[in-house]
Design a protein around this motif. Structure first.
Motif, PDB file in Angstrom:
ATOM      1  N   UNK A  58     -48.249  31.474  36.721  1.00 58.51           N
ATOM      2  CA  UNK A  58     -49.392  32.013  37.465  1.00 58.51           C
ATOM      3  C   UNK A  58     -48.955  32.463  38.851  1.00 58.51           C
ATOM      4  N   UNK A  59     -48.211  31.625  39.554  1.00 63.66           N
ATOM      5  CA  UNK A  59     -47.758  31.957  40.904  1.00 63.66           C
ATOM      6  C   UNK A  59     -46.890  33.214  40.908  1.00 63.66           C
ATOM      7  N   UNK A  60     -45.920  33.276  39.996  1.00 63.40           N
ATOM      8  CA  UNK A  60     -45.002  34.415  39.962  1.00 63.40           C
ATOM      9  C   UNK A  60     -45.559  35.605  39.184  1.00 63.40           C
ATOM     10  N   UNK A  61     -46.727  35.421  38.547  1.00 63.50           N
ATOM     11  CA  UNK A  61     -47.334  36.468  37.718  1.00 63.50           C
ATOM     12  C   UNK A  61     -46.308  36.962  36.692  1.00 63.50           C
ATOM     13  N   UNK A  62     -45.770  36.001  35.929  1.00 60.27           N
ATOM     14  CA  UNK A  62     -44.722  36.329  34.963  1.00 60.27           C
ATOM     15  C   UNK A  62     -45.015  35.678  33.615  1.00 60.27           C
ATOM     16  N   UNK A  63     -44.231  36.062  32.635  1.00 58.71           N
ATOM     17  CA  UNK A  63     -44.302  35.457  31.311  1.00 58.71           C
ATOM     18  C   UNK A  63     -43.370  34.250  31.273  1.00 58.71           C
ATOM     19  N   UNK A  64     -43.593  33.369  30.326  1.00 59.65           N
ATOM     20  CA  UNK A  64     -42.772  32.161  30.209  1.00 59.65           C
ATOM     21  C   UNK A  64     -41.295  32.510  30.019  1.00 59.65           C
ATOM     22  N   UNK A  65     -41.001  33.586  29.295  1.00 61.07           N
ATOM     23  CA  UNK A  65     -39.606  33.964  29.072  1.00 61.07           C
ATOM     24  C   UNK A  65     -38.942  34.515  30.331  1.00 61.07           C
TER      25      UNK A  65
END
Length: 75
Positions: A58-65
């Motif tokens: 959420x913080x980095x606005x990224x996917x788990x991968x």
């Protein structure tokens, strides 16, 4: 072995925002302990929870991968 990409994500976010982002800032913004972020960044077999992974995505606005990858170790 699970590899965390905390340093890379901090560097990318710092570059995008044009400012230095510290691990302490990441921890505070994500509602996590600074020690946990530091251990993850060092990639020294740190175990974490899905809540922590979710908070970081959420913080980095990224996917788990983008946050973690699995690297097979030869025996």
């Amino acid at each position: 072995m699970v590899i965390y990409h905390i340093k890379e994500l901090i560097d990318a976010k710092s570059a995008k925002e044009g400012r230095k982002i510290s691990m302490a800032e990441v921890a505070e913004a994500a509602g996590l302990q600074k020690a946990a972020i530091s251990k993850m960044a060092k990639n020294n077999n740190y175990s974490t929870t899905t809540r922590t992974l979710d908070a970081l995505c959420t913080y980095f606005d990224c996917k788990i991968e983008d946050l973690i990858t699995y690297q097979h170790q030869s025996l």
